[in-house]
Design an enzyme around this catalytic site. Structure first.
Site, mmCIF file in Angstrom:
data_model
loop_
_atom_site.group_PDB
_atom_site.id
_atom_site.type_symbol
_atom_site.label_atom_id
_atom_site.label_comp_id
_atom_site.label_asym_id
_atom_site.label_seq_id
_atom_site.Cartn_x
_atom_site.Cartn_y
_atom_site.Cartn_z
ATOM 1 N N HIS A 317 0.846 -1.198 0.000
ATOM 2 C CA HIS A 317 0.000 0.000 0.000
ATOM 3 C C HIS A 317 0.878 1.243 0.000
ATOM 4 C CE1 HIS A 317 -3.995 -1.772 1.258
ATOM 5 N NE2 HIS A 317 -3.178 -2.814 1.367
ATOM 6 N N GLU A 390 3.605 -0.591 3.842
ATOM 7 C CA GLU A 390 3.189 0.759 3.494
ATOM 8 C C GLU A 390 4.406 1.562 3.065
ATOM 9 O OE1 GLU A 390 0.150 2.158 3.614
ATOM 10 O OE2 GLU A 390 -1.047 0.821 4.906
HETATM 11 ZN ZN ZN Z 1 -4.105 1.232 1.137
#
Ligand code: ZN
Length: 484
Positions: A317, A390
């Site tokens: 992400h 992330e």
């Molecule tokens: Zn996301």
């Protein structure tokens, strides 16, 4: 059939401005140079509306995610018919988020036809503030000076990575005829786009192979995830000795774009039908969430295959408020499992200067129960690890430095390469964790209290001063805003 072109097809038109020339209210004369033409009718484009405020200022509205008005973050549009030295302020006025890296110095990216490499605008030209004219919503204003009349300028939230770009990349990989790379169509999206699955491993039977599954772009606006994912793939198919060794012992299954419709449509968070697919892992529907359904089925199947040990699931992400690369993991009762789960992020931290172990956290919020990480964390056995990886939309703070380093397409890819090679470190060491206490100690790369990115201060109001340069040329309405 979907046309494979950056120009996009009919689908990309929905709700976006289409070669919209914005002229002063009541203007009836002939169109002139300098009457800006806005367009977002192309793949991954997003711009829903433009309001003329003055010759120098325009209010821009993000088109909400299809079938879900809650999400308005990603924008990507072109401007043409400019005058040389024309100066403008563009205000993006309807963000759905308030907390943003714009407060920390993030800025939109820009390119033009004669300068096709994306770059970030200087932070001093960007101003993020609460605006009384827009119901006290947060507005991001940026000043820009057009300098070449024949250029088409393109502005975006972050470096775009489209469905077509992925298809071109995968096509080029396929053409290399590598015997350790296999590409399959795992399924189709609602709009009949390919859900691609790559399998990377040395050919031939090997009795004891570990399995690593990686997915990206479940959230379509999180384009940095695609650069990271491509970095992983580039490394794993390379002739690097570490990659060769990994291919001999590990099977990598990679789904580079879990939500191809959302990416194509220029959504931020959702699929065509307005679903946040990363909240539907518990019970995906074959007709409403076909790509998620296919990926889940694949992973469940793999987890039941006695011939392979599914050990890692990583979902990539991008993060809109945090710096650096970091991970989210699950919470476990047994201390020993908690320790084991921390090993991979710690090793990655050693390999990647932009990866922060102190930002890495482990949680069990109810709101995240439908995520891949949480769902699979419950499904898979206790020798496997599920993470969300992330990476910041903006920048990283390397240890010891004081200024944030903005990510580029290349540094996003580099993080991917570092993720890939960390698997070797993991598999070299994982049998010795209990005995080798010193391994843990030598890996202690960062602590919460000592790292500079912990101390970042919010500086949005300072930006106001930077606008003085423009004083003679623009409508200074915005200067009176946000300082009270
Ligand atoms: Zn996301």
């Amino acid at each position: 059939k979907i046309a494979r072109s950056e120009a996009g097809g009919e689908d990309a038109l929905v709700g976006n401005v289409n070669k919209l020339m914005v002229t002063p209210r009541g203007y009836t004369g002939v169109p002139r140079k300098g009457h800006l033409v806005f367009d977002a009718c192309f793949e991954s484009g997003n711009l829903g509306r433009v309001d003329y405020i003055s010759e120098f200022e325009f209010d821009l509205f993000i088109r909400p995610d299809t079938c879900n008005p809650r999400f308005r973050v990603w924008f990507n549009f072109t401007v043409e018919n400019v005058r040389e030295t024309q100066r403008v302020i563009l205000n993006i006025v309807n963000f759905s988020k308030t907390k943003s890296l714009y407060r920390e110095g993030m800025s939109p990216v820009v390119k033009s036809t004669s300068r096709p490499k994306w770059q970030r605008l200087p932070a001093k030209n960007v101003y993020y503030y609460r605006c009384p004219d827009h119901r006290r919503n947060y507005v991001m204003s940026f000043a820009f000076c057009f300098d070449r009349e024949d250029d088409v300028y393109q502005f975006a939230y972050c470096y775009p990575y489209t469905y077509s770009r992925l298809q071109h990349y995968l096509d080029s990989l396929e053409r290399r005829n590598l015997d350790y790379l296999q590409r399959e169509q795992l399924g189709l999206s609602v709009q009949q786009r390919r859900l691609d699955l790559l399998t990377i491993t040395s050919p031939g039977e090997c009795p004891e192979k570990k399995l690593v599954v990686l997915t990206a772009r479940v959230h379509p606006g999180e384009s940095p995830a695609s650069f990271v994912c491509q970095g992983v793939i580039d490394f794993l198919v390379s002739q690097h000795p570490v990659a060769q060794l990994l291919r001999d012992h590990v099977i990598f299954k990679i789904v580079p774009m879990l939500n191809p419709d959302g990416v194509y449509l220029g959504n931020y968070r959702c699929s065509l039908m307005g679903f946040d697919l990363n909240r539907h892992w518990q019970e995906p529907s074959l007709w409403a969430h076909p790509t998620l359904y296919a990926v889940k089925q694949l992973i469940v199947q793999l987890s039941q295959d006695p011939k392979v040990g599914l050990e890692f699931y990583i979902d990539v992400h991008a993060h809109s408020t945090m710096m650096n690369g970091f991970m989210y993991g699950n919470v476990f009762e047994e201390e020993e499992r908690v320790q084991r789960q921390a090993v991979f992020p710690r090793l990655l931290c050693n390999n990647a200067a932009d990866f922060s172990f102190s930002n890495t956290s482990f949680n069990r919020d109810m709101v995240k129960a439908g995520t891949g990480r949480r769902f699979l964390g419950g499904l898979l056995d206790d020798t496997s690890y599920c993470y969300t990886l992330e990476v910041s939309f903006y920048s990283y703070m390397a240890a010891g430095s004081t200024a944030p380093v903005p990510y580029t397409e290349d540094t996003y890819m580099k993080l991917g390469r570092n993720v890939a090679r960390t698997f070797l470190d993991y598999y070299k060491h994982n049998h010795f964790i209990d005995e080798n206490k010193e391994l843990y100690d030598s890996l202690a790369c960062s602590t919460a209290s000592t790292h500079p990115w912990r101390k970042m201060r919010r500086t949005s109001m300072k930006l106001k001063i930077q606008f003085d340069v423009w004083r003679e040329h623009v409508n200074w309405r915005i200067l009176t805003i946000g300082t009270s």
